[in-house]
Design an enzyme around this catalytic site. Sequence first.
Site, PDB file in Angstrom:
ATOM      1  N   GLY A  87       0.836  -1.190   0.000  1.00 33.64           N
ATOM      2  CA  GLY A  87       0.000   0.000   0.000  1.00 33.64           C
ATOM      3  C   GLY A  87       0.874   1.244   0.000  1.00 33.64           C
ATOM      4  N   HIS A 119      -7.928   0.128  18.927  1.00 29.98           N
ATOM      5  CA  HIS A 119      -7.461   1.248  18.095  1.00 29.98           C
ATOM      6  C   HIS A 119      -8.638   1.942  17.419  1.00 29.98           C
ATOM      7  CE1 HIS A 119      -4.623   3.613  15.843  1.00 29.98           C
ATOM      8  NE2 HIS A 119      -5.008   3.121  14.670  1.00 29.98           N
ATOM      9  N   GLY A 170       1.108   5.323   2.903  1.00 30.80           N
ATOM     10  CA  GLY A 170       2.200   4.572   2.289  1.00 30.80           C
ATOM     11  C   GLY A 170       3.332   5.435   1.767  1.00 30.80           C
ATOM     12  N   SER A 185       1.674   3.439  -2.205  1.00 23.66           N
ATOM     13  CA  SER A 185       1.336   4.639  -2.988  1.00 23.66           C
ATOM     14  C   SER A 185       0.253   5.487  -2.332  1.00 23.66           C
ATOM     15  CB  SER A 185       0.872   4.236  -4.391  1.00 23.66           C
ATOM     16  OG  SER A 185       1.893   3.550  -5.071  1.00 23.66           O
ATOM     17  N   ASP A 240       1.949  -1.699  -4.517  1.00 17.96           N
ATOM     18  CA  ASP A 240       0.584  -1.176  -4.521  1.00 17.96           C
ATOM     19  C   ASP A 240      -0.068  -1.573  -5.836  1.00 17.96           C
ATOM     20  OD1 ASP A 240      -1.774   0.268  -3.798  1.00 17.96           O
ATOM     21  OD2 ASP A 240      -0.547   1.729  -2.727  1.00 17.96           O
ATOM     22  N   ASP A 286      -1.902   6.203  18.766  1.00 19.28           N
ATOM     23  CA  ASP A 286      -2.624   6.530  20.000  1.00 19.28           C
ATOM     24  C   ASP A 286      -1.648   6.975  21.091  1.00 19.28           C
ATOM     25  OD1 ASP A 286      -5.023   5.746  18.759  1.00 19.28           O
ATOM     26  OD2 ASP A 286      -4.683   3.656  19.327  1.00 19.28           O
ATOM     27  N   ILE A 298      -1.510  -1.942   9.793  1.00 20.62           N
ATOM     28  CA  ILE A 298      -1.997  -0.575   9.984  1.00 20.62           C
ATOM     29  C   ILE A 298      -3.422  -0.431   9.472  1.00 20.62           C
ATOM     30  CG2 ILE A 298      -1.616   1.844   9.318  1.00 20.62           C
ATOM     31  CD1 ILE A 298       1.373   1.097   8.964  1.00 20.62           C
ATOM     32  N   SER A 299      -3.779  -1.209   8.449  1.00 17.15           N
ATOM     33  CA  SER A 299      -5.080  -1.070   7.772  1.00 17.15           C
ATOM     34  C   SER A 299      -6.226  -1.124   8.771  1.00 17.15           C
ATOM     35  CB  SER A 299      -5.252  -2.195   6.748  1.00 17.15           C
ATOM     36  OG  SER A 299      -4.154  -2.247   5.864  1.00 17.15           O
ATOM     37  N   ASN A 300      -7.083  -0.115   8.697  1.00 13.49           N
ATOM     38  CA  ASN A 300      -8.219  -0.041   9.611  1.00 13.49           C
ATOM     39  C   ASN A 300      -9.413  -0.842   9.097  1.00 13.49           C
ATOM     40  OD1 ASN A 300      -7.598   1.406  11.971  1.00 13.49           O
ATOM     41  ND2 ASN A 300      -7.416   3.289  10.785  1.00 13.49           N
TER      42      ASN A 300
END
Length: 357
Positions: A52, A221, A58, A54, A78, A194, A161-163
């Site tokens: 990810g 998170h 990222g 780009s 990406d 956080d 990291i992706s939510n």
Amino acid sequence: MERAGDAAARRMARLASHLQPPTSQMEEVSLLRGSNCRAKGAAPGFKVAILGASGGIGQPLSLLMKMNPLVSALHLYDVVNTPGVTADISHMNTGAVVRGFLGQPQLENALCGMDLVIIPAGVPRKPGMTRDDLFNINAGIVRTLCEGIAKCCPNAIVNVISNPVNSTVPIAAEVFKKAGTYDPKRLLGVTTLDVVRANTFVGEVLGLDPRDVNIPVVGGHAGVTILPLLSQVNPPSSFTPEEISYLTSRVQNGGTEVVEAKAGAGSATLSMAYAAAKFADACLRGMRGDAGIVECSYVASQVTELPFFASKVRLGRHGIEEILPLGPLNEFERAGLEKAKKELGQSIQKGVSFINK
């Protein structure tokens, strides 16, 4: 003269290969075989992939990791725009050799031989977007990327990291379980933003340099699952009830604060990239063998009855060496913990169900 010409040609070919990775899996097939599969790199160090690379997180994350002296090879993957990002970043005169990989057919090449994989891939949260909207898109992306990791670098340490992280880390775990490669010590959800926010906001209230402040942030998170343990602030300080309420709420809603300030132009990308690079550096220092590396992270845990929970962990050569206890909580924090656990449990189950449906 011919020898000098041959050497020059080889050098030029090597440089070109970093900027223009093979377009088919047949080229470089020798690199993909078994335990001998290693990425091309320059100086001794660790091989890091950003999946990810780009995107809004990222790109600045790629920049920061290119600056890290512990990185010898940096693979940027990406589905769009990686040739441009790779060309741009590769001009930096730091030790890491950068290579770009574009689209699903090149995912395996991007992951081959990696020591650390960082996943900021996915869509950002936009005003009016529900968590379900975000989940449905990003869950599928994380599943696909983790299937690639399980196949190509099953021993890599993975930073998610992706939510929504509360669900995507359980998704990653289920993918690795199905592939028979799951090692809970190597799967870490990145909650460092956080902690970074808590240290910054508390530093403002106390009139301290935020670099001198350290507050553990536990739970998850997102929203009320984020629980800053203000009673454990270092240096030791006391807060009024109003300050505790203000600081807790601001840390929990820090992401929304940025989304609203950007007014539809994105989410917290720059501070997230900073936090992710900070956490990745801690992982790399642990992998190098440095002692006493402690960070908060969302991991498979027995600190509570929930299967995943963010708390302080000690990092080492193989990822998590030790999960530290929560320590003493005050009454406000105990109440916050119960609220956090209720919502966190639902998010975890949602992630597990996505893979096992």
